[in-house]
Design an enzyme around this catalytic site. Structure first.
Site, PDB file in Angstrom:
ATOM      1  N   LYS A  37       0.831  -1.211   0.000  1.00  0.00           N
ATOM      2  CA  LYS A  37       0.000   0.000   0.000  1.00  0.00           C
ATOM      3  C   LYS A  37       0.867   1.263   0.000  1.00  0.00           C
ATOM      4  CE  LYS A  37      -2.147  -1.144   3.769  1.00  0.00           C
ATOM      5  NZ  LYS A  37      -1.544  -2.469   3.939  1.00  0.00           N
ATOM      6  N   THR A  38       1.870   1.264   0.884  1.00  0.00           N
ATOM      7  CA  THR A  38       2.717   2.454   0.956  1.00  0.00           C
ATOM      8  C   THR A  38       3.501   2.617  -0.337  1.00  0.00           C
ATOM      9  OG1 THR A  38       2.817   2.212   3.342  1.00  0.00           O
ATOM     10  CG2 THR A  38       4.482   3.613   2.349  1.00  0.00           C
ATOM     11  N   ASP A 227      -1.983   7.883   3.742  1.00  0.00           N
ATOM     12  CA  ASP A 227      -1.560   6.518   4.093  1.00  0.00           C
ATOM     13  C   ASP A 227      -2.210   6.147   5.431  1.00  0.00           C
ATOM     14  OD1 ASP A 227      -0.249   4.118   3.918  1.00  0.00           O
ATOM     15  OD2 ASP A 227       1.761   4.897   4.301  1.00  0.00           O
ATOM     16  N   GLU A 228      -2.311   4.864   5.716  1.00  0.00           N
ATOM     17  CA  GLU A 228      -2.870   4.381   6.994  1.00  0.00           C
ATOM     18  C   GLU A 228      -4.224   5.034   7.285  1.00  0.00           C
ATOM     19  OE1 GLU A 228      -1.233   2.080   8.776  1.00  0.00           O
ATOM     20  OE2 GLU A 228       0.894   2.285   8.272  1.00  0.00           O
ATOM     21  N   GLN A 258      -5.711  -3.293  10.590  1.00  0.00           N
ATOM     22  CA  GLN A 258      -4.588  -2.709  11.316  1.00  0.00           C
ATOM     23  C   GLN A 258      -4.957  -1.417  12.023  1.00  0.00           C
ATOM     24  OE1 GLN A 258      -0.556  -2.945   9.510  1.00  0.00           O
ATOM     25  NE2 GLN A 258      -1.661  -3.568   7.691  1.00  0.00           N
ATOM     26  N   ARG A 652       4.903  -7.620  10.935  1.00  0.00           N
ATOM     27  CA  ARG A 652       6.125  -6.830  10.703  1.00  0.00           C
ATOM     28  C   ARG A 652       7.270  -7.740  10.274  1.00  0.00           C
ATOM     29  NH1 ARG A 652       3.986  -3.136   9.213  1.00  0.00           N
ATOM     30  NH2 ARG A 652       2.170  -4.438   9.513  1.00  0.00           N
TER      31      ARG A 652
HETATM   32  P1  ATP Z   1       1.669  -2.189   5.914  1.00  0.00           P
HETATM   33  O1  ATP Z   1       0.258  -2.676   5.883  1.00  0.00           O
HETATM   34  O2  ATP Z   1       2.464  -2.891   6.937  1.00  0.00           O
HETATM   35  O3  ATP Z   1       1.759  -0.705   5.978  1.00  0.00           O
HETATM   36  P2  ATP Z   1       2.056  -1.998   3.086  1.00  0.00           P
HETATM   37  O4  ATP Z   1       0.838  -2.598   2.488  1.00  0.00           O
HETATM   38  O5  ATP Z   1       2.154  -0.550   3.128  1.00  0.00           O
HETATM   39  O6  ATP Z   1       2.311  -2.636   4.524  1.00  0.00           O
HETATM   40  P3  ATP Z   1       4.625  -1.868   1.840  1.00  0.00           P
HETATM   41  O7  ATP Z   1       5.363  -1.482   3.062  1.00  0.00           O
HETATM   42  O8  ATP Z   1       4.346  -0.877   0.807  1.00  0.00           O
HETATM   43  O9  ATP Z   1       3.282  -2.599   2.281  1.00  0.00           O
HETATM   44  O10 ATP Z   1       5.335  -3.100   1.154  1.00  0.00           O
HETATM   45  C1  ATP Z   1       5.798  -4.223   1.883  1.00  0.00           C
HETATM   46  C2  ATP Z   1       7.113  -4.708   1.326  1.00  0.00           C
HETATM   47  O11 ATP Z   1       6.894  -5.292   0.061  1.00  0.00           O
HETATM   48  C3  ATP Z   1       8.113  -3.597   1.112  1.00  0.00           C
HETATM   49  O12 ATP Z   1       9.402  -4.092   1.381  1.00  0.00           O
HETATM   50  C4  ATP Z   1       7.955  -3.289  -0.368  1.00  0.00           C
HETATM   51  O13 ATP Z   1       9.123  -2.723  -0.896  1.00  0.00           O
HETATM   52  C5  ATP Z   1       7.678  -4.670  -0.942  1.00  0.00           C
HETATM   53  N1  ATP Z   1       6.882  -4.641  -2.189  1.00  0.00           N
HETATM   54  C6  ATP Z   1       5.698  -4.073  -2.375  1.00  0.00           C
HETATM   55  N2  ATP Z   1       5.235  -4.294  -3.636  1.00  0.00           N
HETATM   56  C7  ATP Z   1       6.187  -5.021  -4.263  1.00  0.00           C
HETATM   57  C8  ATP Z   1       6.323  -5.565  -5.584  1.00  0.00           C
HETATM   58  N3  ATP Z   1       5.397  -5.404  -6.512  1.00  0.00           N
HETATM   59  N4  ATP Z   1       7.438  -6.277  -5.859  1.00  0.00           N
HETATM   60  C9  ATP Z   1       8.385  -6.466  -4.908  1.00  0.00           C
HETATM   61  N5  ATP Z   1       8.312  -5.983  -3.660  1.00  0.00           N
HETATM   62  C10 ATP Z   1       7.233  -5.268  -3.323  1.00  0.00           C
HETATM   63 MG    MG Z   2       2.278   0.825   4.754  1.00  0.00          MG
END
Ligand code: ATP
Ligand code: MG
Length: 705
Positions: A37-38, A227-228, A258, A652
């Site tokens: 997402k981030t 975000d969040e 979350q 995490r």
């Molecule tokens: P959270 O819910 O904990 O905030 P999130 O959904 O924001 O998580 P991110 O932190 O954006 O997730 O991504 C999680 C991990 O996966 C990061 O290390 C990111 O770089 C990696 N990632 C995300 N998308 C891809 C992709 N398409 N290919 C490879 N790695 C990815």
């Molecule tokens: Mg995130």
């Protein structure tokens, strides 16, 4: 153009691509932990700039921590020029509101150099008002903390003191809170003090009541990203809606599973109403988890499945493979748990090529970290603690800040009262109280009143009483005048902070206290902490000088808001108050240094990821907290929130996860027998009849082995 598009979409999967390259419009991305997402949010900002050609200063990105905002800027700076990256408005809700309020302070009857006050200041203020009003809180079965929390909750709902006063009937407790709230509000206006909640509320009121300022934002912000989103409070959501104009769009990403800040007024319901409140909302879902191995996700999935209030059911899957089994570790007590954590961390670093900063020890409450800290320190491992006692909350740092505050805002009585007699100038409470009353009678601040008093005493026909009182304040006033001239002559923030610490006598005062208390043995050397504040100012100055130049340029172009004098000091002071304790280590630093293991509360770990995660003291009464378990009788949602907290902790972990509990531990100060967390049982139960090889976890008894 095609090249830019390809480049931006290259490291994304199909669903992520769809969200990043969505046509301009309102959008909501709901997806589980670690699904990117981030990453999508950051890529979307780039997409808007590089493909949709939106000017950077017309983009507003709200992140959950200042640290996340910094990361966003860093990633942008690597791809676009520094000036464009700096021109984007990014930060937490609080820092964005602060910026807006400073820009339009004059238009809304606020002084440009108002002071942002932290929780500590709020407590002191309530304490003082309670005394002044002759209220005995104990008699009313209240505490200062409760009063501060209630005021915070009222403001979170947009309710002013006048409204609360109108609502009370005959309840004494309610009446006391309302009286104190009204006095608190009045005092804040008089001293130009704004607490955290006020930053949001005032901005909401400003935009609601000043159509011209609202329209200015509408024409400025074309795209707003958040975000969040699940942890956005009702008032913050209101703010977003006010900032968004008829032609601008909101792009929100979040995960209902979350949501862990409902105690701070966050309302997951905002996610539900989003589609109804805004026109043409497109929904996007992301499915693949890129962070964790499948065994870790299996545990997370089983756990969150138990929750009652879920908006969208999500099952996390990854193509990374099953990975190591999750280790569920039982210990006799918290000391053996800490020794294990330390031993295993040393092993991971030695045998498995883990770097200390890729490891996190997570816990529900800050006070649980102590044993682990001791064990790591004894083994010579470096660690940094986040979310514990805040560097800026320490008495010596607060004193230093108070000296700086009166230099920015001479109406800040709270800061003045804190340091008027620190170091000791032999001033009695009575003299200070006389000064306060004099100031009150003349509608002046205490410092202004002191100026008048000193002038009066210097006149030939001054009365004996005036002279006597003025004499008492001679020493302090002399220091103040000296500091003020330092401020006017200072060539940099760093040198000003250094000089203020010395000339106020604070450094010498704490040096003497350190000697007296043998501080060198405990390692908490307070005059060294003060030195760290100077280093902090230096870092701040370096980070901000370039950025400020770019930002003020782009801002003035829009609305003519000019930066005032002392801007760097003002920004430094509010920045310190705004950096939440969640994202700072004990030295007040935000950076995760390479060779430091991270110790943090689960709340501070939000959005982060680590190769190895130890969740310690995963016991009943801790996680879930005793409060939530007791509340269970009539309300399931407190327990649901604790489960989400455990879910955040588990998700995490990238490669290794250790869930640790002990059979004896101090609970609220008393050693007691303790049971494993009910959540552990929930995760184990579905696998009871399965053979070991089909389970995502192993149960270990490290200190029995
Ligand atoms: P959270 O819910 O904990 O905030 P999130 O959904 O924001 O998580 P991110 O932190 O954006 O997730 O991504 C999680 C991990 O996966 C990061 O290390 C990111 O770089 C990696 N990632 C995300 N998308 C891809 C992709 N398409 N290919 C490879 N790695 C990815
Ligand atoms: Mg995130």
């Amino acid at each position: 153009m095609a090249q830019t598009r390809d480049f931006l979409l290259k490291q994304l999967n199909e669903r992520q691509k769809a969200a990043v390259s969505a046509p301009l419009g309102n959008a909501l991305v709901v997806a589980g932990a670690g699904t990117g997402k981030t990453r999508v949010l950051v890529s979307r900002v780039l997409w808007l700039m590089l493909v949709e050609n939106i000017e950077p200063r017309r983009i507003l990105a709200v992140t959950f921590t200042n640290k996340a905002a910094g990361e966003l800027k860093e990633r942008l700076a690597a791809l676009v020029d520094a000036r464009s990256a700096a021109a984007i408005w990014s930060g937490t809700f609080h820092s964005i509101c602060l910026r807006l309020l400073r820009s339009y302070a004059n238009q809304i009857g606020l002084k440009h150099d108002f002071t942002v006050m932290g929780r500590d200041d709020q407590h002191s203020l309530v304490k003082r008002l309670t005394k002044e009003h002759g209220i005995n809180l104990k008699d009313r079965r209240l505490t200062e903390k409760e009063v501060v929390e209630k005021i915070s909750r009222f403001k979170g709902k947009g309710q002013r003191a006048a409204e609360i006063c109108r609502q009370i009937h005959s309840d004494q407790k309610e009446e006391t809170v309302a009286t104190l709230y009204a006095a608190y509000e009045e005092e804040c206006v008089r001293q130009d003090l704004l607490d955290y909640d006020e930053l949001i509320l005032k901005t909401v009121e400003m935009l609601r009541d000043h159509p011209e300022l609202r329209e200015l934002q509408h024409s400025r912000f074309a795209e707003i990203l958040v975000d969040e989103f699940q942890d956005t409070s009702t008032l913050q959501y209101e703010l977003l809606k006010l900032l968004r104009g008829p032609d601008s769009h909101l792009f929100a990403v979040g995960d209902d599973d979350q949501s862990i800040f409902s105690w701070r007024g966050a309302a997951v319901g905002n996610m539900q109403s989003f589609a109804e409140d805004l026109p043409g909302v497109e929904r996007y879902q992301l499915s693949d988890n890129y962070r964790s191995m499948q065994n870790i996700l299996d545990m997370a999935n089983v756990l969150i499945e138990q929750n009652h209030e879920r908006i969208m059911r999500k099952v996390l899957t990854t193509s990374r493979g099953q990975g190591e089994k999750v280790q569920i570790c039982k210990f006799q007590n918290v000391s053996s748990q800490a020794r294990f954590v330390q031993g295993e961390i040393s092993r991971l670093c030695r045998d498995e090529g883990c770097k200390p900063h890729e490891i996190a020890v997570l816990y529900r409450n800050a006070n649980v970290s102590l044993e682990c800290e001791k064990a790591l320190a004894a083994a010579g491992l470096n660690y940094q603690v986040f979310g514990g006692q805040k560097f800026f909350d320490r008495a010596e740092i607060q004193d230093a800040i108070a000296y700086l505050r009166i230099l920015v805002n001479e109406r800040d009585d709270s800061a003045l009262m804190r340091i008027i007699n620190v170091p000791s100038r032999k001033l009695g409470d009575k003299s200070v109280e006389t000064l306060r009353l004099c100031a009150r009678e003349r509608s002046l601040s205490m410092l202004q009143c002191l100026g008048v008093l000193m002038q009066g005493a210097a006149e030939r026909d001054a009365g004996a009483e005036v002279k006597r009182l003025a004499h008492k304040f001679d020493s302090f006033y002399g220091v103040y005048l000296k500091l003020r001239s330092l401020r006017d002559r200072a060539c940099s923030l760093t040198s000003l902070v250094r000089d203020v610490l010395e000339q106020s006598g604070l450094i010498e005062h704490y040096k003497q206290l350190d000697d007296k208390n043998d501080a060198y043995k405990t390692g908490n050397i307070r005059h060294v902490n003060l030195q760290e504040l100077v280093n902090h100012a230096e870092r701040f100055e370096q980070e901000n000088s370039e950025l400020q130049a770019a930002v003020s340029l782009s801002d003035t172009a829009v609305d003519g808001a000019k930066p005032g004098s002392n801007d760097m000091l003002t920004a430094f002071l509010s920045g310190m108050t705004l950096r939440s304790s969640l994202e700072l280590n004990q030295e007040g630093q935000v950076l995760t240094a390479e060779d430091f293991v991270n110790l943090m509360t689960i709340h501070s770990a939000k959005g982060l990821e680590f190769k190895a995660v130890f969740v310690v003291s995963f016991n009943d009464s801790i996680l879930p907290s005793m409060y939530a378990t007791q509340k269970l009788n009539f309300n399931l949602s407190a327990l649901d929130e604790e489960r989400r907290l455990a879910y955040v902790a588990i998700t995490r972990a990238q490669d290794r996860l250790y869930l640790c509990y002990s059979e004896r531990m101090p609970i609220y100060g008393q050693w007691q027998d303790a049971s494993p967390s009910a959540f552990l049982r929930e995760m184990i139960d579905p696998y009871r009849r399965k053979p070991d090889k089909d389970r995502p976890f192993v149960i270990r008894l490290p200190d029995y082995e």
